[in-house]
Scaffold this active site. Structure first.
Site, short mmCIF file in Angstrom:
data_model
loop_
_atom_site.label_atom_id
_atom_site.label_comp_id
_atom_site.label_asym_id
_atom_site.label_seq_id
_atom_site.Cartn_x
_atom_site.Cartn_y
_atom_site.Cartn_z
N ASP A 85 27.03 13.93 21.36
CA ASP A 85 28.29 13.74 20.63
C ASP A 85 29.07 15.04 20.57
O ASP A 85 30.30 15.04 20.58
CB ASP A 85 28.05 13.33 19.16
CG ASP A 85 27.14 12.13 19.01
OD1 ASP A 85 27.11 11.30 19.92
OD2 ASP A 85 26.45 12.05 17.97
N HIS A 144 24.36 13.41 17.32
CA HIS A 144 23.44 13.45 18.48
C HIS A 144 23.92 14.62 19.35
O HIS A 144 25.11 14.93 19.36
CB HIS A 144 23.55 12.22 19.37
CG HIS A 144 23.30 10.91 18.70
ND1 HIS A 144 24.26 10.26 17.97
CD2 HIS A 144 22.22 10.08 18.73
CE1 HIS A 144 23.77 9.10 17.55
NE2 HIS A 144 22.54 8.96 17.98
C1 XLS Z 1 21.69 2.77 16.57
C2 XLS Z 1 21.28 3.77 15.61
C3 XLS Z 1 21.73 5.18 15.91
C4 XLS Z 1 20.93 6.17 15.11
C5 XLS Z 1 20.95 7.55 15.63
O1 XLS Z 1 21.67 1.59 16.34
O2 XLS Z 1 21.72 3.37 14.34
O3 XLS Z 1 23.09 5.34 15.70
O4 XLS Z 1 21.32 6.18 13.78
O5 XLS Z 1 20.49 7.65 16.92
#
Ligand code: XLS
Ligand code: NI
Ligand code: NI
Length: 441
Positions: free
Chosen positions: A102, A99
């Site tokens: 991150d 993201h």
């Molecule tokens: C949350 C999601 C997230 C997505 C990406 O539950 O799994 O991590 O994979 O935003």
């Protein structure tokens, strides 16, 4: 600077190795039905769980000991990039995912945030030149900051919609810059808490508009990544709009977006929706909508997204079965959207966890391929539905029958005979395949 000094390059050593930092089942070069394991499995490391996560939970502070945490702000972000590429190389993993937040800290303004992103994206691009690890997908975090309290593309506040769109615009540019294979939209806070204050129709229409504008912009800048929706039924909101693949597919069809998107299916989201992982993969596959996978598992006794590393072999067999029947994942991959447990707080645990997950999927792959080679489930299903291959069954499937003739046929039936579904026998056969695939090697 290096960060994982206690771990060297992880190699395949085979089933009898007792080296904890070696693969026992994942042999990247092994050919399965004409392709290497590495090419089929397309593993990815999640930046957030591996380099950003501190293992805090609602009851306590983070426990993770991370060598880059001695830095702050942009220095820490840069240290994480160094650590990430050392990790990717030692694990020899072909992909990673992130993201926006991150990889780079948010600034006080959107402009500053974008500037921070530019610095880190340049750095990542540089590292990627000397690395085999590519970007499976990127996304933006439009859910953590308090401004997204009421959602992002489905917020009641137009300014938040605007801000979320600007972040996705930047995310698409970043994805293009780094050559992302896919771009993910997980719902985040796109859902609602209560109907008492919610205009569901407007929120969903706005989400549809949001996705169309994202697609238009990706086309405009020539970013050809596969767009992926990642369904999740609840958490953080009580009603997420992309509940599961079936409701997500209906949404995409309603807003004429079904040719733009495929699905990124997460195991733990499937189980939260009351489905099995393989149900979601199968549903997507038969509609030609299977794009990529967030490989993790839920805890059988806990009702939330625990994001455990996948170690349940029964589940990896059945999920790899779906993936192989799909002809592979195309541009997608198996991204470990999984975090080490709070008690596994050392940097070495990050390797152990990925090794466990990669080995588990390698087992799943080999067993599933054998099941397919021997047509084990195909034969079961062919036999079970044989009444549709001839006579009245064939007429139904071919569509040349009506209720008059069906009634006539029913009136002529002397007896209706059903046959056993043989479920216990089938499960025992799968166990047999699981247990003999490696012992007979
Ligand atoms: C949350 C999601 C997230 C997505 C990406 O539950 O799994 O991590 O994979 O935003
Ligand atoms: Ni996910
Ligand atoms: Ni999740």
């Amino acid at each position: 600077m290096t960060y994982f000094n206690n771990v060297t390059n992880i190699k395949y050593e085979g089933v009898n190795s007792n080296n904890p930092f070696a693969f026992k089942f994942y042999n990247p070069e092994e050919i399965i039905n004409g392709k290497t394991m590495e090419e089929i499995l397309r593993f990815g490391v999640s930046y957030w769980h591996t380099f950003t996560e501190d293992l805090s939970d609602p009851f306590g502070d983070g426990t993770a000991i991370r060598p880059w945490d001695k830095y702050q702000g942009m220095d820490r972000a840069k240290a994480r990039v160094e650590a990430a590429f050392e990790f990717f190389e030692k694990l020899s993993v072909p992909y990673f995912c992130f993201h926006d937040v991150d990889i780079a800290p948010e600034g006080d303004t959107l402009k500053e945030t974008n500037k921070n992103l530019d610095v880190i994206v340049d750095m990542i691009k540089d590292y990627m030149k000397d690395s085999k690890t590519k970007l499976l997908w990127n996304t933006v975090n439009n859910f953590s900051h308090p401004r997204f309290v009421h959602g992002a593309g489905s917020s009641n506040n137009a300014d938040v919609f605007v801000y979320a769109a600007a972040k996705v615009k930047k995310g698409l540019e970043v994805g293009k810059e780094l050559g992302a294979e896919n771009y993910v939209f997980w719902g985040g806070r796109e859902g609602y808490e209560t109907l008492l204050n919610t205009d569901m129709k407007l929120e969903m229409d706005n989400l549809g508009r949001f996705f169309h504008m994202a697609n238009d912009y990706a086309k405009e800048i020539g970013f050809d990544a596969q767009f992926l929706i990642e369904p999740k039924p609840k958490e953080p909101t009580s009603h997420q709009y992309d509940f599961d693949v079936a409701s997500g597919y209906a949404f995409l069809q309603h807003y004429e977006l079904e040719d733009v998107f495929k699905f990124n299916i997460e195991a733990n989201h499937a189980t939260l929706a009351g489905h099995t992982f393989e149900h979601e993969l199968h549903y997507a596959r038969i509609h030609n909508m299977l794009g990529s996978v967030d490989a993790n598992q839920g805890h059988p006794l806990l009702g939330w997204d625990t994001d455990e590393f996948p170690t349940d072999l029964h589940s990896t067999v059945l999920s790899m079965y779906e993936i192989l029947k799909n002809g592979g994942l195309g541009r997608g991959g198996l991204n470990f959207d999984a975090k080490v447990r709070r008690g596994s707080f050392t940097p070495e645990d990050l390797f152990s966890a990925h090794i466990a997950g990669m080995d588990s999927f390698a087992v799943g792959l080999k067993v599933a391929q054998r099941l397919i080679d021997d047509k084990v489930l195909e034969k079961v299903i062919e036999e079970r539905y044989k009444s549709f291959n001839e006579g009245i069954g064939l007429d139904i499937v071919e569509g040349n029958i009506d209720f008059h003739r069906l009634e006539e046929h029913a009136l002529g039936l002397k007896e209706i005979k059903n046959e056993s579904g043989k479920l216990e026998q089938i499960k025992a056969t799968i166990n047999q395949y699981l247990l003999t695939t490696f012992t007979s090697e």
